[in-house]
Scaffold this motif. Structure first.
Motif, mmCIF file in Angstrom:
data_model
loop_
_atom_site.group_PDB
_atom_site.id
_atom_site.type_symbol
_atom_site.label_atom_id
_atom_site.label_comp_id
_atom_site.label_asym_id
_atom_site.label_seq_id
_atom_site.Cartn_x
_atom_site.Cartn_y
_atom_site.Cartn_z
ATOM 1 N N LEU A 150 -7.988 46.867 56.988
ATOM 2 C CA LEU A 150 -8.286 47.870 58.000
ATOM 3 C C LEU A 150 -9.711 47.740 58.558
ATOM 4 N N ARG A 175 7.545 45.817 56.355
ATOM 5 C CA ARG A 175 7.790 44.953 55.201
ATOM 6 C C ARG A 175 9.238 45.087 54.732
ATOM 7 N N SER A 184 -7.119 54.737 61.988
ATOM 8 C CA SER A 184 -6.015 55.399 61.279
ATOM 9 C C SER A 184 -5.539 56.633 62.036
ATOM 10 N N HIS A 200 -1.793 57.006 63.969
ATOM 11 C CA HIS A 200 -0.879 58.092 63.623
ATOM 12 C C HIS A 200 -0.512 58.919 64.848
ATOM 13 N N LEU A 207 -0.448 54.546 59.462
ATOM 14 C CA LEU A 207 -0.443 53.087 59.472
ATOM 15 C C LEU A 207 0.137 52.508 58.183
ATOM 16 N N ARG A 208 -0.218 53.075 57.041
ATOM 17 C CA ARG A 208 0.279 52.543 55.764
ATOM 18 C C ARG A 208 1.804 52.647 55.681
ATOM 19 N N ARG A 209 2.365 53.766 56.120
ATOM 20 C CA ARG A 209 3.823 53.918 56.098
ATOM 21 C C ARG A 209 4.475 52.939 57.059
ATOM 22 N N TRP A 210 3.858 52.750 58.211
ATOM 23 C CA TRP A 210 4.405 51.803 59.185
ATOM 24 C C TRP A 210 4.431 50.391 58.606
ATOM 25 N N LEU A 211 3.374 49.987 57.929
ATOM 26 C CA LEU A 211 3.324 48.660 57.328
ATOM 27 C C LEU A 211 4.415 48.487 56.273
ATOM 28 N N LEU A 212 4.661 49.536 55.497
ATOM 29 C CA LEU A 212 5.734 49.470 54.498
ATOM 30 C C LEU A 212 7.095 49.326 55.175
ATOM 31 N N THR A 225 10.443 51.825 48.163
ATOM 32 C CA THR A 225 10.300 51.817 49.620
ATOM 33 C C THR A 225 11.648 51.907 50.313
#
Length: 242
Positions: free
Chosen positions: A157, A191, A172, A176, A183-188, A222
């Motif tokens: 980041l 993935r 961040s 959102h 952002l962290r949820r989007w990356l998960l 996830t």
């Protein structure tokens, strides 16, 4: 009707189709619009505002819910990153029903075994229900950020923020507000999408490693968080003969 499970993936066009003989999902919130088709009877969706029941139930993006069906069910997910127009059109709405015997009949036929083009047929069936496809994010910086992420591994980041000439906290917050999830949820989520074509019964640890998860347990958490089902359940539907 008692058919083998079916999981059809088309990440490039943003469509995921799962057919099962019944449904009893864990609580989850998918990043995209879910359209649930009760093929022989109603499907029930439990959510914060109560419950919604019908032959076609639409669950807008990022709405926590549980799916219940005592009969065969076809679940269609429109990935929010591809179908942002759908996400924006339904934003803020609780789950709701749609009355369309024509669409229901079309989808029922499409998920029969051996249909040659499920993904294209599903897209044509649902595009008349509400807007589909892309929509502007409203901020060029977020478009640049998504380009830097590239759909694969994320840069740290602080590096992303420096390239955008913003602080990490500002990036961040901006992400959102414009994209709709942290952002962290989007990356998960991205993935998880990358892992789906790799799902195989008995090889989930390898799938987790290839997709960039810490381990199989991380993949499982996830998958349940976004899809309501374990990766093993999806793997059996993806390769029913395994």
């Amino acid at each position: 009707m008692n058919l083998p499970p079916l999981f059809v993936l088309a990440p490039e066009t943003g469509f995921f189709v799962l057919r099962s003989n019944d449904a009893h999902s864990a609580p989850h919130r998918q990043w995209g619009t879910a359209i649930l088709f009760g093929l022989e009877g109603p499907v029930t969706v439990l959510h914060a505002a109560g419950s919604t029941q019908g032959r076609i139930v639409v669950v807008p993006g990022d709405v926590p819910h549980v799916t219940r069906s005592r009969g065969p069910l076809a679940s269609v997910l429109l990935d929010a990153d591809v179908h942002r127009a759908t996400l924006q059109a339904l934003q803020g709405r609780p789950p709701f029903t749609v009355e369309s015997s024509i669409v229901l009949s079309r989808v029922s036929a499409l998920v029969e075994p051996g249909h040659p083009d499920v993904e294209r047929g599903i897209s044509r069936a649902v595009e008349g229900l509400f807007p589909t496809g892309s929509a502007p994010l409203g901020d060029g910086r977020i478009a640049r950020l998504l380009g830097m992420l590239g759909g694969d591994e994320a840069l740290p980041l602080p590096v992303l923020a420096a390239r955008l000439k913003l602080s990490a906290g500002h990036v961040s917050t901006l992400f959102h507000s414009k994209v709709g999830i942290p952002l962290r949820r989007w990356l998960l989520w991205r993935r998880l999408v990358r892992s789906m074509p790799l799902l195989r019964v008995g090889s989930l640890a390898q799938t987790a490693a290839l997709a960039g998860f810490a381990d199989q347990a991380h993949l499982t958490r996830t998958c349940v968080r976004f899809a309501g089902y374990t990766p093993g359940h999806l793997a059996q539907a993806l390769c029913p003969g395994a």
